[in-house]
Design an enzyme around this catalytic site. Structure first.
Site, short mmCIF file in Angstrom:
data_model
loop_
_atom_site.label_atom_id
_atom_site.label_comp_id
_atom_site.label_asym_id
_atom_site.label_seq_id
_atom_site.Cartn_x
_atom_site.Cartn_y
_atom_site.Cartn_z
N ASN A 139 0.75 -1.26 -0.23
CA ASN A 139 0.00 -0.05 -0.11
C ASN A 139 0.81 1.28 0.10
OD1 ASN A 139 -2.65 -1.27 0.50
ND2 ASN A 139 -1.80 -2.03 2.44
N LYS A 140 0.35 2.24 -0.26
CA LYS A 140 1.16 3.70 -0.33
C LYS A 140 1.57 4.05 1.00
CE LYS A 140 3.06 6.80 -2.98
NZ LYS A 140 3.98 6.14 -3.89
N VAL A 141 0.79 3.53 2.15
CA VAL A 141 1.33 4.24 3.33
C VAL A 141 1.46 2.74 4.10
CG1 VAL A 141 0.75 5.41 5.52
CG2 VAL A 141 0.06 6.53 3.26
#
Length: 347
Positions: A340-342
């Site tokens: 995931n991006k974060v």
């Protein structure tokens, strides 16, 4: 259709122009904050941790200050108090919302450190927590593998180095965006790019190596090969590689070797590539001019920049290589599996 990752690679020159333009006027603010500090503690994970490796080498080689990488678990899991009086704690996070990094910066402040945040997340918890927030101007990054957020972090750390008294010429930093534009064009025009992609598509592992200010770039390219191409990529300083792990380099496990023209470690970098080739394995050079290219099986161009700013552009041929290799392998580089991006690591 180009991938989102490829589009964002191409957005880096303009993102860097914005970031450099917005942050260089804040050097005086950084000088004031750091006036009573004597060493630097970098706090980061993932690609941001690789940026921190560049920051560490820049600070130690050009400012004479000791710089170290934090172990966030000391703050978040062991919950041990450490005397950080005289320390400048620098937390790096593209989103500014990774809880572990925010908590560790808060811990550093409670332990007596002055604090700086490097983030693309304006108004994020990390930016709000720091004494000084260096906000990068990457714009929204949609591909999961970091490209423009990574290089703008390096730009922010270059400005930080200047604020800590680095013996550098800021005009070198202003040259970076144009040099990246040139390097994107030169890399994609290179016949070696398609050849390296084809050869790497047939292996399961690769060693990525550099030393000094380019070492963080080697770690970042290795991370991208793992994230986007699912290769077993090992990022190592060539000094560590020669202490045993070089045994894994053979006809089925090539080496990707990165270098910078004019660097005091370039001679050793080229010698490593020559040793790999001499052992019957393939060595792919990135940067390092004719010296590294001549020692390598195949080579991609590097930036014509001094060593202190070269890592901002040296990573770009690696990014292009990763994006093309992922597509060759039938992988969408924009959304690698399991990522995931974060990222939240938990306590």
């Amino acid at each position: 259709m180009p991938s989102r990752m490829r589009l964002e690679i191409g957005e880096q020159p303009e993102a860097l122009r914005r970031t450099i333009g917005s942050l260089t006027p804040r050097i005086g603010e950084l000088e004031k904050l750091a006036a009573r500090t004597r060493q630097v503690l970098f706090i980061a994970r993932g690609s941001s941790d690789n940026a921190a490796v560049y920051g560490r080498y820049l600070v130690e080689s050009h400012t004479g200050r000791l710089a170290t990488l934090a172990a966030p678990s000391i703050a978040t899991t062991y919950r041990r108090r450490i005397d950080l009086d005289g320390v400048l704690a620098v937390a790096i996070s593209q989103s500014g919302r990774t809880e572990e990094i925010v908590e560790t910066l808060d811990w550093a402040k409670a332990c007596g450190a002055r604090t700086v945040a490097v983030t693309n997340g304006q108004g994020s918890p990390l930016a709000e927590s720091a004494d000084v927030a260096l906000l990068t101007e990457a714009g929204e990054e949609l591909a999961v593998p970091a490209t423009k957020t990574y290089t703008t972090q390096l730009a922010a750390l270059s400005v930080l180095g200047a604020g800590l008294g680095a013996d550098v010429d800021l005009a070198d930093l202003d040259r970076v965006p144009d040099e990246i534009e040139r390097l994107i064009e030169a890399t994609e025009a290179s016949e070696s790019l398609a050849l390296i992609v084809e050869e790497l598509s047939k292996v399961q592992g690769v060693v990525v190596s550099a030393r000094g200010l380019a070492f963080g770039t080697a770690l970042e390219v290795a991370l991208k090969l793992k994230e986007a191409c699912y290769l077993h990529a090992m990022g190592l300083s060539y000094a560590d590689l020669l202490h045993g792990p070089i045994a894994v380099v053979d006809e089925t496990t090539p080496a990707l070797v990165l270098g910078v023209e004019g660097s005091p470690v370039l001679e050793g970098t080229a010698a490593l590539a020559a040793r790999v080739v001499g052992a019957g394995a393939r060595a792919y050079g990135i940067g390092g001019g004719s010296e590294l290219a001549g020692a390598s099986s195949l080579a991609l161009p590097g930036p014509g920049l001094p060593e202190w700013t070269a890592p901002l552009a040296l990573v770009v041929p690696g990014q292009l290589l990763v994006e093309k290799l992922a597509r060759r392998l039938g992988i969408n580089p924009d959304v690698p599996r399991g990522l995931n991006k974060v990222t939240q690591t938990g306590a």
